[in-house]
Design a protein around this motif. Structure first.
Motif: not given
Length: 316
Positions: A11, A13-15, A41, A43
Motif C-alpha cells: 500500500f 498513500h492508501a486508506d 494516508s 503505507s
C-alpha cells in the motif's frame, strides 16, 4: 539500516483502514483508532518469510492500535521514524527511533503512533521459538517462552540488527527458496533467545570446578551458539578472572579468541570435506554466528591462507 524496500510495497498513500485490515490478516489481530477530522494516508510493505512475517508500516496520522493479546505470536517492533507511546500494564514509554520493543503473546497491546511514525515489525509464531528450544535442548517453563525485558536500544543488539537486515535482503531476493527462508528463521529465533532476556534456561552446568578439558568439550558441542566468556564462567562455576587465567594458561588466548578460532576451524573442516553438505559459504558462516561476511572472509584467509569460497571450490 534498510528493513524492507519499496520492492515490498503493498500500500502507498492508501486508506489506513484498508491497511489495518491487511495487517489484521497477516501481522496480528488489532483495533485501530484514527483522528475524527482530517484525511490521512497509510503505507505498508510486507513479505512472508517461512513462518515469519516482515512488515514496514506508517499510518500517516496519529493512530492508536490496541489488542487484548497477540495469543500465538511474538512481535518485534523497531521504531524507524517519529515516536510511539507504548502503554504496558505497569508504565508508559515513548519509543524513539532506534528503539526495539518485544511484545509477548500474552501482553496487551496499546500503542499510539505519531503522525510521522514509521516502524518495522517482525512477527514470529510461538511454534518457531518452541522448535528452536527443542532443537537446542533448552529448558522451557510449563507456561511457555516469555521475554522478561521488552525494551532495547539497537546499539545493544548490533548482531541482531545486522541479521534482520540480511533477512530482509533475502526476503526480497528473486531466488529465496523456502529451505533458505526456514534456515534464516531458525537463526533469527536462536539469536532472539540468546540475546534478549527470557525465561528459557540455556545453562547446561558442567561438573564442579570443571577443568579446561570439560570447557573445551562444551565449546566443541555448541560451536553454532553464541558462547560468551560470562556463560563459560557460569557453566564452569568459576569467576570470570579465573576463566581468563585458565585459557591463558592452557591455550595462550582469551575465551573469545579461542571460540572464534574453533568456529573457523570447524567451518574450514566442513568446506574441505566432500562428504560434508555445504550449500554456500554464506549459510555456513551464518550457522556459526558470523554475520559480517566481509570480516569473516578476512579472518578465514588470515587463518588458512585462502578465502572460504576457494576452499569450497577446491574440494570439487
Amino acid at each position: 539500516m534498510l528493513l524492507l524496500s519499496d520492492k515490498s510495497m503493498v500500500f502507498d498513500h492508501a486508506d489506513p483502514y484498508a491497511v489495518s485490515g491487511y495487517v489484521d490478516q497477516h501481522v496480528g489481530h488489532h483495533c485501530i483508532q484514527l483522528p475524527s477530522k482530517g484525511s490521512v494516508s497509510a503505507s505498508l510493505s510486507h513479505r512472508k518469510f517461512a513462518s515469519m512475517d516482515l512488515c514496514r508500516i506508517s499510518y500517516g496520522g496519529s493512530a492508536r492500535v490496541t489488542s487484548e493479546a497477540l495469543e500465538t505470536i511474538y512481535h518485534l517492533q523497531i521504531l524507524l521514524k517519529g515516536h510511539c507511546l507504548w502503554r504496558s500494564r505497569h508504565n508508559e514509554h515513548y519509543l524513539a527511533p532506534g528503539e526495539l520493543l518485544l511484545i509477548n503473546p500474552d501482553d496487551p497491546v496499546d500503542l499510539t503512533y505519531s503522525e510521522d511514525c514509521e516502524k518495522f515489525i517482525l512477527k514470529l509464531p510461538v511454534s518457531l521459538l518452541q522448535a528452536t528450544c527443542d532443537e537446542q535442548r533448552w529448558k522451557v517453563p510449563d507456561k511457555g517462552i516469555h521475554f522478561t525485558r521488552n525494551l532495547y536500544a539497537l546499539p545493544e543488539l548490533e548482531s541482531l540488527t545486522r541479521l534482520l537486515g540480511l533477512v530482509c535482503l533475502e526476503a526480497e531476493a528473486d531466488d529465496n527458496a523456502l529451505q533458505t527462508q526456514e534456515h534464516y528463521s531458525r537463526i533469527v529465533a536462536s539469536k532472539l533467545l540468546t540475546q534478549l532476556g527470557s525465561n528459557v534456561c540455556r545453562e547446561q552446568p558442567l561438573p564442579q570446578a570443571a577443568p579446561f578439558e570439560h570447557l573445551i568439550e562444551y565449546i566443541e558441542a555448541n560451536l553454532k551458539q553464541d558462547i560468551s566468556a560470562e556463560h563459560l564462567a557460569a557453566c564452569a562455576q568459576i569467576s570470570l578472572r579465573s576463566l581468563y587465567a585458565l585459557f591463558e594458561r592452557h591455550s595462550g588466548s582469551t575465551p573469545k579468541q579461542y571460540v572464534r578460532e574453533r568456529k573457523l576451524a570447524r567451518i574450514h573442516s566442513c568446506l574441505s570435506d566432500p562428504n560434508c553438505h555445504v550449500r554456500s559459504v554464506t549459510e555456513i558462516a551464518l550457522d556459526y554466528g558470523f554475520l559480517h561476511l566481509g570480516r569473516f572472509s578476512e579472518s578465514y584467509k588470515n587463518s588458512f591462507g585462502e578465502l572460504p569460497s576457494d576452499t569450497l571450490r577446491r574440494r570439487g
